[in-house]
Design a protein around this motif. Structure first.
Motif, short mmCIF file in Angstrom:
data_model
loop_
_atom_site.label_atom_id
_atom_site.label_comp_id
_atom_site.label_asym_id
_atom_site.label_seq_id
_atom_site.Cartn_x
_atom_site.Cartn_y
_atom_site.Cartn_z
N VAL A 74 0.84 -1.19 0.00
CA VAL A 74 0.00 0.00 0.00
C VAL A 74 0.88 1.25 0.00
CG1 VAL A 74 -2.05 -1.03 1.02
CG2 VAL A 74 -0.21 -0.25 2.52
N GLY A 75 0.29 2.36 -0.41
CA GLY A 75 0.99 3.64 -0.41
C GLY A 75 0.05 4.75 0.02
N VAL A 76 0.57 5.96 0.09
CA VAL A 76 -0.24 7.14 0.41
C VAL A 76 0.01 8.18 -0.68
CG1 VAL A 76 -0.61 9.04 2.01
CG2 VAL A 76 -0.26 6.73 2.89
N HIS A 77 -1.02 8.46 -1.48
CA HIS A 77 -0.94 9.42 -2.58
C HIS A 77 -2.15 10.37 -2.49
CE1 HIS A 77 1.30 5.88 -4.03
NE2 HIS A 77 2.05 6.75 -4.66
N TYR A 78 -2.04 11.48 -1.68
CA TYR A 78 -0.81 12.13 -1.24
C TYR A 78 -1.06 12.83 0.09
CZ TYR A 78 0.46 11.48 -6.13
OH TYR A 78 0.71 10.93 -7.35
N PRO A 79 0.01 13.12 0.87
CA PRO A 79 -0.15 14.03 1.99
C PRO A 79 -0.48 15.43 1.46
CG PRO A 79 1.92 12.80 2.12
CD PRO A 79 1.36 12.57 0.75
N ALA A 80 -1.19 16.20 2.26
CA ALA A 80 -1.57 17.56 1.85
C ALA A 80 -0.34 18.46 1.74
CB ALA A 80 -2.56 18.13 2.85
N ASN A 81 -0.23 19.17 0.63
CA ASN A 81 0.94 20.03 0.41
C ASN A 81 0.90 21.31 1.22
OD1 ASN A 81 2.93 19.03 -1.73
ND2 ASN A 81 0.95 18.55 -2.64
N HIS A 82 -0.29 21.83 1.51
CA HIS A 82 -0.34 23.11 2.22
C HIS A 82 0.12 22.97 3.67
CE1 HIS A 82 -4.18 21.38 3.47
NE2 HIS A 82 -4.26 22.31 4.40
N THR A 83 0.32 21.73 4.14
CA THR A 83 0.86 21.50 5.49
C THR A 83 2.35 21.21 5.47
OG1 THR A 83 0.37 19.12 5.45
CG2 THR A 83 -1.39 20.59 6.21
N THR A 101 -3.45 4.00 -1.18
CA THR A 101 -3.50 3.36 -2.50
C THR A 101 -3.11 1.90 -2.37
OG1 THR A 101 -1.28 4.23 -2.95
CG2 THR A 101 -3.15 5.45 -3.85
N LEU A 102 -3.83 1.07 -3.11
CA LEU A 102 -3.61 -0.38 -3.10
C LEU A 102 -2.65 -0.75 -4.23
CD1 LEU A 102 -7.34 -1.36 -2.51
CD2 LEU A 102 -5.49 -1.30 -0.83
N PRO A 103 -2.01 -1.92 -4.16
CA PRO A 103 -1.09 -2.32 -5.23
C PRO A 103 -1.78 -2.24 -6.59
CG PRO A 103 -0.96 -3.85 -3.40
CD PRO A 103 -2.12 -2.94 -3.11
N PHE A 104 -1.13 -1.59 -7.55
CA PHE A 104 -1.78 -1.40 -8.86
C PHE A 104 -0.72 -1.27 -9.94
CE2 PHE A 104 -4.14 0.44 -12.27
CZ PHE A 104 -5.44 -0.03 -12.11
N HIS A 105 -0.61 -2.29 -10.76
CA HIS A 105 0.26 -2.25 -11.93
C HIS A 105 -0.09 -3.45 -12.80
CE1 HIS A 105 2.75 -5.25 -9.73
NE2 HIS A 105 2.61 -4.43 -8.69
N GLN A 106 0.43 -3.47 -14.03
CA GLN A 106 -0.02 -4.45 -15.00
C GLN A 106 0.51 -5.86 -14.78
OE1 GLN A 106 0.10 -1.08 -18.28
NE2 GLN A 106 -0.02 -3.07 -19.25
N HIS A 107 1.39 -6.04 -13.80
CA HIS A 107 1.82 -7.39 -13.44
C HIS A 107 0.74 -8.10 -12.61
CE1 HIS A 107 6.03 -6.78 -14.74
NE2 HIS A 107 5.84 -5.54 -14.34
N LEU A 108 -0.21 -7.35 -12.07
CA LEU A 108 -1.23 -7.92 -11.19
C LEU A 108 -2.42 -8.44 -11.97
CD1 LEU A 108 -1.21 -5.27 -8.30
CD2 LEU A 108 0.02 -7.44 -8.43
N THR A 109 -3.14 -9.37 -11.36
CA THR A 109 -4.33 -9.98 -11.94
C THR A 109 -5.54 -9.65 -11.07
OG1 THR A 109 -4.16 -12.01 -10.65
CG2 THR A 109 -2.88 -11.90 -12.72
N PRO A 110 -6.75 -9.87 -11.59
CA PRO A 110 -7.94 -9.69 -10.75
C PRO A 110 -7.88 -10.52 -9.46
CG PRO A 110 -8.60 -9.78 -13.04
CD PRO A 110 -7.12 -10.08 -13.01
N ARG A 111 -7.25 -11.68 -9.52
CA ARG A 111 -7.14 -12.50 -8.31
C ARG A 111 -6.24 -11.82 -7.27
NH1 ARG A 111 -8.34 -18.02 -7.33
NH2 ARG A 111 -8.96 -18.18 -9.51
N ASP A 112 -5.21 -11.11 -7.74
CA ASP A 112 -4.37 -10.35 -6.82
C ASP A 112 -5.18 -9.24 -6.15
OD1 ASP A 112 -1.91 -11.74 -7.29
OD2 ASP A 112 -1.69 -10.63 -9.18
N ALA A 113 -6.07 -8.61 -6.91
CA ALA A 113 -6.93 -7.57 -6.34
C ALA A 113 -7.84 -8.16 -5.27
CB ALA A 113 -7.76 -6.91 -7.44
N GLU A 114 -8.38 -9.32 -5.51
CA GLU A 114 -9.22 -9.99 -4.52
C GLU A 114 -8.41 -10.28 -3.25
OE1 GLU A 114 -10.72 -13.53 -6.29
OE2 GLU A 114 -11.61 -12.46 -8.00
N HIS A 115 -7.18 -10.72 -3.43
CA HIS A 115 -6.32 -11.01 -2.27
C HIS A 115 -6.05 -9.75 -1.47
CE1 HIS A 115 -3.09 -12.75 0.13
NE2 HIS A 115 -2.32 -11.73 -0.23
#
Length: 378
Positions: free
Chosen positions: A318-327, A350-364
């Motif tokens: 997972v990631g964080v996109h994005y922290p607030a810039n005004h802070t 944000t959840l893992p997201f790239h073209q190496h992943l499959t719908p089954r990875d999204a379910e996991h």
């Protein structure tokens, strides 16, 4: 699920190559032009044809595209640029680099994008441009605000770093009549390794962008090779796109239909898997018209940080996109209260997201999110 997910779920984002990129780089290397050359110009022409626009100016990065695009639009010292605080810091740094001031504005918490009403409410006599960020690849339609912006001489410069291939209505982002800036960085919908591009509005603006990217030199590289001098008529930077990067982009462009299909399918798989999970709100990507570069959710009720840590411990990237810039300390001179953005910055993940992943990875990944939410409640 019936089998273990791919280890690729441990990565939030990852470049996807189709197999021809190495040969393309080798060919560009053997040609011996590494700063600017015919391959870069071919990439510009191919991207312009894909978008349905007269011209595209390739540069070294998405940040350079924003900087050059703002300068070409006449933004400079004494001006204000309206910009959402909810974006990558590069967007704001490009404004600061022109000598202008960022004026931070709110976004819609359901989409992460600015709305026309917020733009109009934030205008001041110093506003020279508005820089909407196409968060998650979603097009931003400022048509209701355009008459006022045009009357006041305010230019729209789109940060479309995440939106290559997306559509606004029937047209591709970049073909809607505003200055549009793309990124072709490592994990974008189309990667050049590093790179960016500006879609100018006029031939004069295109010429200005080309001078700005090439140290203010008037003559093209080909023309300079035939003369004993050249002309520098203003400020410029060395931010051309190398033919090595353009060669990668050309291969990627050949396969872009596959990228569109796979990215939309993965996002829809996430949407299905996340449906019914309490305490999580999916950020709406308008996926029928968007080529999504990510899948973002809001983790509600103050649980984001605990859930984030638990998922990382479980091997979910997972990631964080994005922290607030005004802070951020760097942008504190332009701080103004933005409660929607501040809350969104505390909730976004944000959840893992790239073209190496499959719908089954999204379910996991969604299943692990459900379990992390339960643990966060204990």
């Amino acid at each position: 699920m019936s089998r273990a997910a791919s280890p690729d779920v441990a990565r939030n984002a990852r470049p996807y190559l189709y197999g021809g990129e190495e040969a393309a780089i080798a060919s560009a290397l053997s040609a011996g032009q590494y700063n600017h050359g015919a391959v870069t110009e071919e990439f510009e022409q191919r991207v312009a044809a894909f978008l349905g626009v007269p011209d595209v100016v390739a540069v070294a990065s998405g940040t350079a595209a924003l900087h050059v695009g703002l300068l070409a639009a006449g933004v400079g010292p004494g001006h204000e640029v309206l910009v959402p605080s909810f974006t990558f810091c590069a967007t704001v740094q490009a404004i600061v680099a022109t000598g202008a001031r960022p004026r931070f504005i709110e976004v819609n918490s359901g989409t992460g994008c600015v709305e026309p009403a917020e733009v109009l409410a934030a205008l001041t006599p110093h506003t020279r441009a508005v820089l909407p960020v196409l968060y998650g690849g979603r097009a931003v339609d400022l048509t209701p605000a355009r008459p006022t912006l045009d009357t006041r001489g305010v230019t729209v410069v789109e940060d479309a770093a995440q939106a290559f291939g997306s559509c606004q209505g029937e047209r591709r982002v970049g073909a809607t009549g505003v200055v549009t800036c793309f990124s072709f960085g490592p994990v974008k919908n189309l990667t050049c390794g590093l790179g960016g591009a500006i879609v100018p509005r006029t031939p004069l603006e295109a010429d200005t962008c080309r001078r700005l990217r090439s140290l203010g030199i008037v003559e093209s590289a080909a023309r300079r090779a035939e003369t004993t001098t050249y002309t520098v008529d203003g400020f410029g930077m060395r931010v051309q796109m190398s033919p090595l990067n353009a060669a990668v982009g050309l291969v990627q462009l050949d396969h872009f239909a596959e990228a569109e299909t796979r990215r939309r399918a993965l996002w829809r798989a996430y949407a299905t898997a996340l449906d019914g999970i309490d305490g999580v709100a999916l950020v709406d990507a308008d996926v029928d018209r968007t080529v999504p570069p990510m899948c973002a959710v809001r983790v509600l009720d103050g649980r984001r940080d605990r859930v984030f840590g638990e998922l990382r411990n479980r091997g979910i990237g997972v990631g964080v996109h994005y922290p607030a810039n005004h802070t951020q300390p760097a942008f504190s001179p332009w701080h103004r209260p933005l409660p929607v953005t501040e809350r969104l910055g505390r909730e976004i993940m944000t959840l893992p997201f790239h073209q190496h992943l499959t719908p089954r990875d999204a379910e996991h990944a969604a299943g692990e999110l459900r379990r992390a939410l339960v643990k966060a409640d204990r």
